[in-house]
Enzyme design. Structure first.
Site: not given
Ligand code: 13P
Length: 281
Positions: A83, A176
């Site tokens: 990610d 995020h």
């Molecule tokens: P959140 O932490 O807001 O749920 O987002 C997670 C995310 O997009 C990881 O790439």
């Protein structure tokens, strides 16, 4: 065809989204896999660079996830995903360690550099699904904080004309972490990008968005939705209350697993909302 390409195109064609849950340790991976197996949902296990470092590295994670899949007899598709990698090197390392899916996030660079870096990753990680981002998703990811900057339609089209990626994460107003003001997700832009480019879209910052926004997003081209914060919050609630009520307990297994039930309920809820239940059979 790449591994898991069919799983993604199935979501695209049948209009549901595959949940992406970030993992931080063995327990998180285990809880997520157990619920996904029960609900028969395919899943992306998301690993940020910070989480990879925390857990010891890409090889540890690959082997840990393989071990869980084998010992827990997990049959649903489990896509191990890097990610927000902000360097080509990190993408190559994760791919070499056996990750199934890679996100190169060069969105902080110029669009020309973003295109160049994304293509380097596409050329190297031939069998992995590739996700890339343009614009700026707000909030923070591993201490990198930025303002929201919506991808424009022209930028999206230009980027996609130059990069043959599998999944695209345009910045559509999501954040995020915790939303500090009412989220303003640009569904029209999402629809325009999706219908003109026919590519599975990814929505980051799924935590804190209303169920109806998530559902509306899926109708308008989103095939993968990322969740991290909401899992952390629900796990944390369970653990905090357990610690407060059991001051004498110090067994780490009891403490860590006191967040299990809450976290599993959150995972189950998102699978329901995203429509991925029974899609991993
Ligand atoms: P959140 O932490 O807001 O749920 O987002 C997670 C995310 O997009 C990881 O790439």
């Amino acid at each position: 065809m790449k591994n898991y390409q069919k799983v993604l195109s199935n979501a695209f064609v049948n209009k549901y989204a595959i949940p992406h849950f970030n993992i931080n340790n063995l327990e998180w991976a285990k809880y997520i896999l157990e619920v996904c197996e029960e609900e028969k949902s395919p899943v992306f296990l998301g690993v940020s660079l910070g989480a990879a470092k925390y857990m010891g590295g890409f090889h540890v994670i690959r082997k840990m996830v393989d071990g869980l899949i084998m010992d827990l007899n997990i049959k649903v598709p489990v896509i191990l995903h890097l990610d927000h990698a902000n360097s080509v090197e990190a993408c190559k390392e994760a791919y070499d360690a056996g990750f199934d899916s890679i996100m190169i996030d060069a969105s902080r660079y110029s669009i020309e550099d973003n295109i160049k870096m994304t293509n380097e990753v596409i050329n190297y990680c031939k069998n992995a699904l590739i996700e890339a981002e343009t614009g700026k998703i707000g909030g923070s990811e591993d201490n990198f904080t930025n303002e929201i900057y919506y991808t424009t339609f022209e930028e999206a089209t230009n980027f996609l004309n130059h990069c043959a990626i599998d999944m695209y994460a345009p910045a559509l107003g999501s954040v995020h972490g915790i939303y500090k003001s009412k989220p303003n997700i640009n569904i029209d832009l999402m629809n325009k990008i999706s219908s003109s480019n026919h590519i599975p879209l990814v929505l980051h910052g799924g935590s804190g968005l209303d169920d109806n926004i998530l559902k509306e997003s899926i109708k308008n081209g989103i095939c993968k939705i990322n969740f991290n914060t909401e899992l952390q919050i629900s796990w944390n609630k369970g653990v905090r209350s357990f610690i407060n009520n059991n001051k004498d307990i110090y067994d780490p297994r009891k403490i860590i697993s006191s967040g299990e039930l809450n976290m599993k309920n959150t995972i189950r809820k998102y699978i329901e909302v995203l429509g991925s239940k029974n899609k991993g059979e």
